[in-house]
Scaffold this motif. Structure first.
Motif, PDB file in Angstrom:
ATOM      1  N   UNK A   1       0.929  -1.345   0.055  1.00 59.97           N
ATOM      2  CA  UNK A   1       0.057   0.123  -0.156  1.00 59.97           C
ATOM      3  C   UNK A   1       0.914   1.246   0.197  1.00 59.97           C
ATOM      4  N   UNK A   2       2.086   1.201  -0.276  1.00 61.36           N
ATOM      5  CA  UNK A   2       3.118   2.197  -0.193  1.00 61.36           C
ATOM      6  C   UNK A   2       3.331   2.972   0.987  1.00 61.36           C
ATOM      7  N   UNK A   3       2.885   2.111   1.980  1.00 60.79           N
ATOM      8  CA  UNK A   3       3.152   2.585   3.534  1.00 60.79           C
ATOM      9  C   UNK A   3       4.255   2.229   4.184  1.00 60.79           C
ATOM     10  N   UNK A   4       5.383   3.175   4.387  1.00 59.85           N
ATOM     11  CA  UNK A   4       6.544   2.584   4.976  1.00 59.85           C
ATOM     12  C   UNK A   4       6.714   3.645   6.164  1.00 59.85           C
ATOM     13  N   UNK A   5       7.007   3.034   7.372  1.00 64.33           N
ATOM     14  CA  UNK A   5       6.908   3.928   8.640  1.00 64.33           C
ATOM     15  C   UNK A   5       8.199   4.635   8.659  1.00 64.33           C
ATOM     16  N   UNK A   6       9.426   4.281   8.156  1.00 63.44           N
ATOM     17  CA  UNK A   6      10.671   4.785   8.157  1.00 63.44           C
ATOM     18  C   UNK A   6      11.457   4.649   6.918  1.00 63.44           C
ATOM     19  N   UNK A   7      12.140   5.772   6.536  1.00 66.35           N
ATOM     20  CA  UNK A   7      13.053   5.481   5.678  1.00 66.35           C
ATOM     21  C   UNK A   7      14.528   5.942   6.585  1.00 66.35           C
ATOM     22  N   UNK A   8      15.478   5.746   5.660  1.00 68.73           N
ATOM     23  CA  UNK A   8      16.950   6.074   6.073  1.00 68.73           C
ATOM     24  C   UNK A   8      17.502   7.321   5.568  1.00 68.73           C
ATOM     25  N   UNK A   9      18.087   8.014   6.415  1.00 72.00           N
ATOM     26  CA  UNK A   9      18.948   9.278   5.825  1.00 72.00           C
ATOM     27  C   UNK A   9      20.166   9.509   6.524  1.00 72.00           C
ATOM     28  N   UNK A  10      21.176   9.036   5.902  1.00 69.15           N
ATOM     29  CA  UNK A  10      22.426   9.468   6.680  1.00 69.15           C
ATOM     30  C   UNK A  10      22.561   8.541   7.911  1.00 69.15           C
ATOM     31  N   UNK A  11      21.914   7.343   7.603  1.00 69.88           N
ATOM     32  CA  UNK A  11      22.328   6.210   8.617  1.00 69.88           C
ATOM     33  C   UNK A  11      21.204   6.490   9.758  1.00 69.88           C
ATOM     34  N   UNK A  12      20.326   7.483   9.648  1.00 69.07           N
ATOM     35  CA  UNK A  12      19.438   7.744  10.473  1.00 69.07           C
ATOM     36  C   UNK A  12      18.136   7.228  10.260  1.00 69.07           C
ATOM     37  N   UNK A  13      17.120   6.612  11.123  1.00 72.73           N
ATOM     38  CA  UNK A  13      15.575   6.649  10.713  1.00 72.73           C
ATOM     39  C   UNK A  13      14.803   7.686  10.500  1.00 72.73           C
ATOM     40  N   UNK A  14      14.195   7.889   9.715  1.00 74.69           N
ATOM     41  CA  UNK A  14      13.428   9.152   9.296  1.00 74.69           C
ATOM     42  C   UNK A  14      11.768   8.670   9.572  1.00 74.69           C
ATOM     43  N   UNK A  15      11.090   9.119  10.406  1.00 73.18           N
ATOM     44  CA  UNK A  15       9.637   8.742  10.747  1.00 73.18           C
ATOM     45  C   UNK A  15       8.674   9.238   9.664  1.00 73.18           C
ATOM     46  N   UNK A  16       7.680   8.456   9.142  1.00 75.05           N
ATOM     47  CA  UNK A  16       6.772   9.045   8.266  1.00 75.05           C
ATOM     48  C   UNK A  16       5.191   9.007   8.753  1.00 75.05           C
ATOM     49  N   UNK A  17       4.931   8.154   9.539  1.00 74.49           N
ATOM     50  CA  UNK A  17       3.770   7.952   9.979  1.00 74.49           C
ATOM     51  C   UNK A  17       3.153   8.872  11.260  1.00 74.49           C
ATOM     52  N   UNK A  18       2.337   9.607  10.941  1.00 73.11           N
ATOM     53  CA  UNK A  18       1.489  10.313  12.101  1.00 73.11           C
ATOM     54  C   UNK A  18       0.015  10.275  11.893  1.00 73.11           C
ATOM     55  N   UNK A  19      -0.565  11.215  12.823  1.00 69.40           N
ATOM     56  CA  UNK A  19      -2.316  11.266  12.692  1.00 69.40           C
ATOM     57  C   UNK A  19      -2.745  12.616  12.650  1.00 69.40           C
ATOM     58  N   UNK A  20      -4.008  12.722  12.402  1.00 73.37           N
ATOM     59  CA  UNK A  20      -4.568  13.838  12.458  1.00 73.37           C
ATOM     60  C   UNK A  20      -5.747  13.746  13.296  1.00 73.37           C
ATOM     61  N   UNK A  21      -5.637  13.780  14.673  1.00 75.21           N
ATOM     62  CA  UNK A  21      -6.850  13.639  15.516  1.00 75.21           C
ATOM     63  C   UNK A  21      -7.870  14.679  15.693  1.00 75.21           C
TER      64      UNK A  21
END
Length: 534
Positions: free
Chosen positions: A360-380
């Motif tokens: 579904x093209x959903x990845x919680x993290x990718x890596x940038x300069x060896x560090x995890x970059x978060x991508x998931x959040x919410x609008x409550x």
């Protein structure tokens, strides 16, 4: 031109004179008393403050030529014209006129502590609905909320596959002139107030790159045992559009505490909804540097959207979780027990932050300069039900980009940028489109083409009509399908419908799990992974 050089003389600006300014002050004082902006004992004091502001030695004492009407705009415009003539503002632009407007109206208002005391007294005596009603009226009557400009917004309801949505073209926020934009660029970065949400804005005089706030008042709140503040938005997008912001200039960060603050607010203000923008770029709000929420008294299209399926979790007794029929990805939680609902919401949020589904093209993290970059959040979003229950919509968001969608995979795609390319924030998540003011003139020109202006269409095809260049492909499609023989009214109705349906499609782009069968299957996989069963 200075005040001293014009002392005692007839000063004309757009035909305004000293005598007209004196009369306008009296009319403004009448307006203030009629709308209870100040007490009768403050009349002389307020008059003297206005006389001092305009360097007038005495008030108008003769009979007024104009009746003592309750209308604000005319006497205020007279005083702003006169203020420009005597040098209170350096330019007669909207920006500088607004700075003087707020300065004048600030003279009529009580001190912040008096406004707070009045709010609390009304809440105790007549209830919180009466307190917010009076506070909102103060914001309107003091011209902090410019209802004359809000009335210029274009608004219509739009039928979509997800129910009726609300579409607005926003014309209430004045555009800055090229000269003002250039001047603003020369100014140093703001140090005080740090942003337009900071509490230090109350009473602030403003500058060319920061609005005046002498007529702003705020109410202190306690949410999650922390100090917060409550005010109304100067550019109301819906009824009683309020902003709740942290006492301190701290960045937005969604945590368990966020959900607790939203629930606390609706316990104290059960007639209002409240929600938070997401806390990541692309899917977040326009001001991520100061933690804040938006609320108000309005039933949004999302609230009316039905459930597609309902689930329960054995660990959260009395809580139901539903998949909502909506173009974006919405889970609706409901319970009469706010503490249990808080636990369920926080659990879902924590599980979503680390959830991935590559199909579904959903990845919680990718890596940038060896560090995890978060991508998931919410609008409550939280509101109270008619039965007193607590209802929370959790809209799943992901801000990942790729080569095909560099602005955002779950963001308005480029074919929609001619209508809207900005972030989809809280208000639009709920089904109220806030479209750019440029569309008013652009749509009017496109209507001309559809109703027979062949010369203009030829300019669009030749690429010589710059204002419509962003719409060129869309215009070709419209002409191919509908021709150029529509009446003006038919063309305008067609364009409203087309724009409304594009907004619905934009929300589909922003949805993480699509409304297709495969998308709904992916949505259910996440719900099941969080421990919920039908």
């Amino acid at each position: 031109m200075t005040i001293s050089s014009k002392e005692g003389l007839q000063v004309a600006a757009k035909g305004r004179t000293k005598q007209e300014a004196q009369q306008a002050i009296e009319r403004l004082l009448h307006y203030g008393r009629e709308h209870k902006l100040f007490d009768g004992w403050d009349m002389d004091y307020t008059r003297n403050r206005l006389l001092e502001l305009f360097a007038l030695d005495e008030p108008w004492t003769s009979e007024l030529k104009e009746p003592l009407a309750s209308e604000l705009r005319e006497p205020l415009d007279i005083l702003i014209d006169y203020g420009f003539a005597i040098g209170l503002i350096p330019d007669d632009s909207d920006t500088y006129r607004d700075l003087l407007d707020a300065r004048i109206m600030g003279q009529l208002l009580p001190r912040p502590s008096e406004t707070i005391a009045e709010f609390k007294q009304t809440a105790r005596a007549a209830g919180i609905e009466a307190a917010t009603r009076d506070f909102y009226k103060l914001a309107v009557d003091s011209n902090y909320i410019r209802m004359d400009r809000v009335a210029n917004n274009i608004y219509w309801n739009q039928a979509t596959p997800y129910g009726e949505m609300e579409i607005t073209i926003n014309l209430s926020k004045p555009e800055k002139s090229p000269k003002e934009i250039a001047m603003a660029k020369l100014l140093p970065p703001p140090v005080y107030p740090k942003c337009q949400l900071c509490r230090e804005n109350v009473g602030y005089a403003g500058r060319v790159n920061h609005p005046a706030r002498q007529n702003l008042r705020v109410i202190p709140l306690e949410l999650n045992d922390e100090p917060w503040l409550f005010q109304y938005s100067p550019y109301v997008y819906y009824n009683e559009h309020c902003i709740v912001f942290h006492h301190d200039h701290v960045p937005m960060k969604l945590t368990r505490d966020t959900f607790k603050r939203l629930l606390d607010f609706t316990a104290e203000f059960p007639h209002y909804f409240i929600g938070s923008n997401a806390d990541l770029p692309i899917v977040g709000g326009s001001i991520l540097t100061h933690d804040h929420f938006q609320g108000g008294r309005h039933t949004f299209p999302l609230e009316k959207a039905p459930a597609e399926a309902t689930f329960r979790h054995e660990a959260f007794e009395g809580v139901t979780v539903s998949i909502v029929k909506w173009p974006m990805t919405v889970l609706r939680l409901n319970s009469h027990q706010p503490d249990v609902l808080l636990n369920a919401a926080d659990d879902l949020y924590e599980k979503w932050k680390s959830y991935s589904d590559a199909t579904a093209e959903v990845l919680a993290f990718t890596e940038e300069d060896g560090q995890p970059v978060p991508h998931n959040t919410v609008t409550p979003i939280v509101r109270r039900g008619a039965d007193g229950s607590y209802e929370m919509d959790i809209v799943l968001r992901n801000n990942r980009t790729n080569e095909q969608y560099p602005e955002g995979i779950f963001h308005p795609h480029r074919e929609m940028h001619h209508i809207k390319k900005e972030n989809i924030g809280l208000i639009e998540v709920m089904g109220l489109a806030i479209l750019p003011g440029r569309l008013k003139e652009e749509l009017a020109r496109i209507a001309e083409i559809l109703s027979g202006n062949k010369g203009l269409y030829e300019e669009v095809l030749a690429g010589s009509e710059d204002a419509l260049a962003v719409h060129a492909e869309w215009i070709r499609e419209l002409v191919a399908e509908h021709g150029q023989g529509l009446s003006q009214e038919e063309a305008e109705a067609l364009l409203r419908n087309e724009v409304g349906l594009k907004f619905s499609a934009i929300l589909e782009h922003a949805g993480v799990f699509k409304t297709t069968p495969s998308g709904r299957e992916a949505f259910r996989r996440f719900v099941a992974s969080a421990g919920y069963q039908e």
